[in-house]
Design a protein around this motif. Structure first.
Motif, PDB file in Angstrom:
ATOM      1  N   GLY A  53       0.815  -1.230   0.000  1.00 57.55           N
ATOM      2  CA  GLY A  53       0.000   0.000   0.000  1.00 57.55           C
ATOM      3  C   GLY A  53       0.839   1.267   0.000  1.00 57.55           C
ATOM      4  N   GLU A  54       2.134   1.154   0.290  1.00 56.71           N
ATOM      5  CA  GLU A  54       2.991   2.356   0.319  1.00 56.71           C
ATOM      6  C   GLU A  54       4.095   2.303  -0.720  1.00 56.71           C
ATOM      7  OE1 GLU A  54       4.326   3.709   4.204  1.00 56.71           O
ATOM      8  OE2 GLU A  54       2.850   2.409   5.156  1.00 56.71           O
ATOM      9  N   GLY A  55       4.447   1.078  -1.158  1.00 50.80           N
ATOM     10  CA  GLY A  55       5.530   0.930  -2.132  1.00 50.80           C
ATOM     11  C   GLY A  55       6.876   0.769  -1.456  1.00 50.80           C
ATOM     12  N   VAL A  57      10.327   1.518   0.333  1.00 51.86           N
ATOM     13  CA  VAL A  57      10.845   2.523   1.282  1.00 51.86           C
ATOM     14  C   VAL A  57      12.247   2.090   1.713  1.00 51.86           C
ATOM     15  CG1 VAL A  57       8.534   3.038   2.190  1.00 51.86           C
ATOM     16  CG2 VAL A  57       9.982   1.355   3.360  1.00 51.86           C
ATOM     17  N   LEU A  58      13.020   3.054   2.205  1.00 53.16           N
ATOM     18  CA  LEU A  58      14.320   2.719   2.789  1.00 53.16           C
ATOM     19  C   LEU A  58      14.066   2.219   4.210  1.00 53.16           C
ATOM     20  CD1 LEU A  58      16.593   5.742   1.776  1.00 53.16           C
ATOM     21  CD2 LEU A  58      16.530   3.458   0.771  1.00 53.16           C
ATOM     22  N   ALA A  59      14.444   0.991   4.479  1.00 56.30           N
ATOM     23  CA  ALA A  59      14.149   0.416   5.798  1.00 56.30           C
ATOM     24  C   ALA A  59      14.810   1.213   6.928  1.00 56.30           C
ATOM     25  CB  ALA A  59      14.612  -1.038   5.836  1.00 56.30           C
ATOM     26  N   CYS A  60      15.980   1.820   6.645  1.00 54.94           N
ATOM     27  CA  CYS A  60      16.681   2.526   7.732  1.00 54.94           C
ATOM     28  C   CYS A  60      16.038   3.867   8.060  1.00 54.94           C
ATOM     29  CB  CYS A  60      18.162   2.702   7.406  1.00 54.94           C
ATOM     30  SG  CYS A  60      18.514   3.835   6.075  1.00 54.94           S
ATOM     31  N   ASN A  61      15.185   4.360   7.158  1.00 55.83           N
ATOM     32  CA  ASN A  61      14.535   5.654   7.392  1.00 55.83           C
ATOM     33  C   ASN A  61      13.053   5.514   7.699  1.00 55.83           C
ATOM     34  OD1 ASN A  61      16.350   7.653   7.292  1.00 55.83           O
ATOM     35  ND2 ASN A  61      16.275   7.932   5.079  1.00 55.83           N
ATOM     36  N   TYR A  62      12.596   4.303   7.851  1.00 56.55           N
ATOM     37  CA  TYR A  62      11.156   4.083   7.998  1.00 56.55           C
ATOM     38  C   TYR A  62      10.840   3.639   9.427  1.00 56.55           C
ATOM     39  CZ  TYR A  62       6.463   2.432   6.920  1.00 56.55           C
ATOM     40  OH  TYR A  62       5.103   2.260   6.910  1.00 56.55           O
ATOM     41  N   TYR A  63       9.997   4.416  10.109  1.00 60.11           N
ATOM     42  CA  TYR A  63       9.590   4.100  11.480  1.00 60.11           C
ATOM     43  C   TYR A  63       8.111   3.751  11.461  1.00 60.11           C
ATOM     44  CZ  TYR A  63      14.115   5.834  12.877  1.00 60.11           C
ATOM     45  OH  TYR A  63      15.469   5.982  13.002  1.00 60.11           O
ATOM     46  N   PRO A  64       7.753   2.489  11.653  1.00 58.51           N
ATOM     47  CA  PRO A  64       6.346   2.101  11.554  1.00 58.51           C
ATOM     48  C   PRO A  64       5.481   2.926  12.508  1.00 58.51           C
ATOM     49  CG  PRO A  64       7.743   0.164  11.720  1.00 58.51           C
ATOM     50  CD  PRO A  64       8.621   1.346  11.975  1.00 58.51           C
ATOM     51  N   ALA A  65       4.351   3.414  11.972  1.00 59.89           N
ATOM     52  CA  ALA A  65       3.427   4.199  12.805  1.00 59.89           C
ATOM     53  C   ALA A  65       2.036   3.578  12.739  1.00 59.89           C
ATOM     54  CB  ALA A  65       3.391   5.640  12.292  1.00 59.89           C
ATOM     55  N   GLY A  66       1.976   2.289  12.570  1.00 54.50           N
ATOM     56  CA  GLY A  66       0.716   1.554  12.493  1.00 54.50           C
ATOM     57  C   GLY A  66       1.026   0.147  12.026  1.00 54.50           C
ATOM     58  N   ASP A  67      -0.007  -0.675  11.903  1.00 54.15           N
ATOM     59  CA  ASP A  67       0.221  -2.041  11.409  1.00 54.15           C
ATOM     60  C   ASP A  67       0.643  -1.970   9.940  1.00 54.15           C
ATOM     61  OD1 ASP A  67      -0.672  -2.708  13.864  1.00 54.15           O
ATOM     62  OD2 ASP A  67      -2.578  -3.579  13.224  1.00 54.15           O
ATOM     63  N   ILE A  68       1.609  -2.783   9.573  1.00 50.45           N
ATOM     64  CA  ILE A  68       2.063  -2.786   8.171  1.00 50.45           C
ATOM     65  C   ILE A  68       2.360  -4.209   7.696  1.00 50.45           C
ATOM     66  CG2 ILE A  68       3.072  -0.462   7.982  1.00 50.45           C
ATOM     67  CD1 ILE A  68       5.820  -1.750   8.563  1.00 50.45           C
ATOM     68  N   GLU A  69       2.405  -4.337   6.373  1.00 56.16           N
ATOM     69  CA  GLU A  69       2.796  -5.618   5.776  1.00 56.16           C
ATOM     70  C   GLU A  69       4.052  -5.364   4.945  1.00 56.16           C
ATOM     71  OE1 GLU A  69      -0.431  -7.697   3.907  1.00 56.16           O
ATOM     72  OE2 GLU A  69       0.972  -8.818   2.642  1.00 56.16           O
ATOM     73  N   VAL A  70       5.099  -6.090   5.240  1.00 63.24           N
ATOM     74  CA  VAL A  70       6.386  -5.855   4.573  1.00 63.24           C
ATOM     75  C   VAL A  70       6.723  -7.045   3.670  1.00 63.24           C
ATOM     76  CG1 VAL A  70       8.856  -5.430   4.928  1.00 63.24           C
ATOM     77  CG2 VAL A  70       7.201  -4.592   6.593  1.00 63.24           C
ATOM     78  N   ILE A  71       7.027  -6.746   2.411  1.00 61.79           N
ATOM     79  CA  ILE A  71       7.476  -7.826   1.514  1.00 61.79           C
ATOM     80  C   ILE A  71       8.996  -7.724   1.412  1.00 61.79           C
ATOM     81  CG2 ILE A  71       7.299  -8.804  -0.826  1.00 61.79           C
ATOM     82  CD1 ILE A  71       4.506  -6.776  -0.271  1.00 61.79           C
ATOM     83  N   LEU A  72       9.678  -8.750   1.918  1.00 55.24           N
ATOM     84  CA  LEU A  72      11.146  -8.702   1.988  1.00 55.24           C
ATOM     85  C   LEU A  72      11.770  -9.130   0.664  1.00 55.24           C
ATOM     86  CD1 LEU A  72      11.409 -10.298   5.500  1.00 55.24           C
ATOM     87  CD2 LEU A  72      12.011  -7.966   4.918  1.00 55.24           C
ATOM     88  N   PRO A  73      12.934  -8.554   0.319  1.00 56.52           N
ATOM     89  CA  PRO A  73      13.593  -8.977  -0.922  1.00 56.52           C
ATOM     90  C   PRO A  73      14.068 -10.420  -0.805  1.00 56.52           C
ATOM     91  CG  PRO A  73      14.984  -7.464   0.333  1.00 56.52           C
ATOM     92  CD  PRO A  73      13.678  -7.548   1.061  1.00 56.52           C
ATOM     93  N   ALA A  74      14.184 -11.085  -1.966  1.00 58.43           N
ATOM     94  CA  ALA A  74      14.656 -12.479  -1.958  1.00 58.43           C
ATOM     95  C   ALA A  74      16.064 -12.532  -1.404  1.00 58.43           C
ATOM     96  CB  ALA A  74      14.634 -13.034  -3.378  1.00 58.43           C
TER      97      ALA A  74
END
Ligand code: FES
Length: 490
Positions: A53-55, A57-74
């Motif tokens: 839903g967000e596309g 993002v840089l993981a080091c700059n992203y601070y979750p502010a709610g429930d999220i679903e993360v698709i990890l790279p292979a």
């Protein structure tokens, strides 16, 4: 408290977070290794993950502010560069150690900053039973030794953490090897490790901070021998861990093992491991001159806009926009060191880049994969550092290029690199174009010979006795050489 749903291939997992940590830190804590060459400083743009839903993002700059679903790279597979080449000596097995089990095994490890290669050896016969390679899990904390040292400086407990993830990754390989062999838990009797000085400090739990500060004094350079109980590795209770000796803070036992295992009946030659740190040695008869350049990790693909290590999906060779090779023959996702060297040489050859390194516009190799002006500047710094290091070694040894009989390239890049391109961009000397040879994983093969044969230990000792180290930051000619070798001359 927020929920994070993690998707990795077909597997999912839910974890909880309070939102004070970056997503990179959260993932590291959960043992997910995200490639993070700048160590989480928001500079390299490589730690991308997909948030539903967000596309991206840089993981080091992203601070979750709610429930999220993360698709990890292979997960990326490390490329094995492990074979014996004709330039490396193979010693017949000869060791007087007492075997603690009729089928005792040994492990010889090349502990690289980016990848780790392990040779499992049946000690009684000296036979290699298995070769494994994997990414150094510390790549989640930075691409080069300086970023790993910074992590130890800036984070209380940072050293312990880097040591723990490293030893755990080695133990995981040990366990999977032993279960494949249907061997007992503690059937690995001896482990021999060659690596750069920083990696060995972290492995053994020594503070690496002095390595980054003048006068760059290591806690140790000599060979270290640890009993199993002090090693954190899964060894036989009476087994040992041995790390091979280093020359200085930046010329490690990977170079020592490589020099000791070289089988070349020559008098004057260069030995170069470009890697993340440009370590090199010039052999002049019985003398060895060594130095290390602060070349940075550009040739490992880090610090470049589309750079990546030599893994599946990396453009590793480039002849023209319609003719390039991708590792694994898949859709390209980035470009590794050898591909970058080829591309920059092509730009120069086709007059799309001038002698000072200026390009009119960014060069797109494939949609989304490009060489930018900033990338070219990084390459200029790196290639000049290495070439200038070679020039200083020659000067201090009182030799010239014509007197050199060969240049041996160690390590992964040495194997992939297209030598004419490296010469064209001024990374390697034109005078040695036809005398440059890739020797493969000389550090790993050196550790392997140490495990197999006591005779090899004498060769290692000789390399240490014959070597002298030249600190380039103190060298009066280095700055001038460095400035003079920045351009791309024809
Ligand atoms: S930008 Fe996130 S690790 Fe470099």
């Amino acid at each position: 408290m927020y929920k994070i749903l993690l998707r990795e291939n077909s597997q999912t997992r839910v974890i909880q977070t309070q939102g004070q940590q970056s997503l990179l830190e959260i993932l590291r804590n959960e043992d997910y290794s995200i490639y993070a060459p700048c160590g989480g400083k928001g500079r390299c743009g490589k730690c991308l993950v997909d948030i539903k839903g967000e596309g991206k993002v840089l993981a080091c700059n992203y601070y979750p502010a709610g429930d999220i679903e993360v698709i990890l790279p292979a997960k990326e597979e490390a490329q094995i560069l492990a074979t014996q080449t004709a330039y490396l000596e193979d010693f017949p097995p000869a060791h007087s150690r007492q075997l603690l089990h009729p089928d005792a095994y040994g492990a010889a490890i090349d502990l690289g900053t980016t990848t780790i290669v392990c040779y499992f050896v049946h000690l009684a016969s000296g036979r290699i039973v298995k070769i494994s390679s994997w990414m150094n899990p510390q790549t989640a904390y930075g691409a080069d030794v300086i970023s790993r040292i910074s992590y130890c400086q800036e984070n209380p407990g940072g050293l312990k953490l880097l040591q723990k993830i490293l030893t755990e990754s080695i133990n995981k390989e040990f366990n999977s090897f032993l279960s494949e062999m249907k061997a007992g838990k503690q059937q690995i009797q001896e482990t021999v490790i060659a690596g750069n000085t920083t990696m060995l400090h972290i492995l053994l739990g020594y503070n690496p901070e002095p390595l980054a500060l003048a006068p760059f004094t290591p806690a140790f350079t000599a060979q270290q021998v640890h009993k199993a109980e002090n090693s954190s590795l899964l060894l036989h209770p009476l087994g040992r861990l041995i790390t091979l000796p280093c020359i200085s803070a930046y010329v490690g036992s990977d170079i020592v093992a490589g020099l000791a295992v070289l089988k070349v009946p020559l008098q004057h030659y260069l030995f170069l491991d470009i890697g993340t740190n440009g370590e090199m040695a010039l052999v002049k008869g019985e003398e060895i001159f060594t130095c290390a350049t602060a070349a940075g990790p550009a040739f490992e693909g880090a610090g470049l806009s589309s750079g990546m290590p030599a893994l599946k999906g990396a453009i590793a060779a480039f002849e023209s926009p319609s003719n390039y090779k991708v590792i694994g023959d898949v859709r390209p996702v980035g470009i590794c060191g050898s591909g970058v060297i080829d591309s920059v040489a092509w730009l120069r050859r086709n007059h799309l880049m001038d002698e000072s390194g200026l390009i009119q516009q960014d060069f797109e190799i494939y949609p989304g994969i490009q060489i930018t002006q900033a990338d070219i500047r990084e390459i200029q710094l790196a290639k000049s550092a290495i070439y200038s290091g070679i020039k200083i070694l020659l000067k201090r040894a009182g030799l010239n290029f014509q007197e050199l009989e060969a240049l041996f390239l160690a390590g992964g890049l040495g194997n992939y690199i297209h030598i004419p391109s490296a010469v064209e961009i001024g990374l390697l000397p034109a005078e040695l174009k036809d005398k440059t040879f890739a020797v493969g994983n000389s550090a790993g093969i050196g550790a392997l010979q140490f495990l197999r044969s006591e005779v090899f230990a004498n060769k290692v000792d000789r390399v240490i006795q014959q070597s002298q180290y030249i600190e380039l930051s103190d060298d009066e000619d280095f700055a001038l050489e460095f400035a003079m070798n920045m351009d791309f001359l024809k």
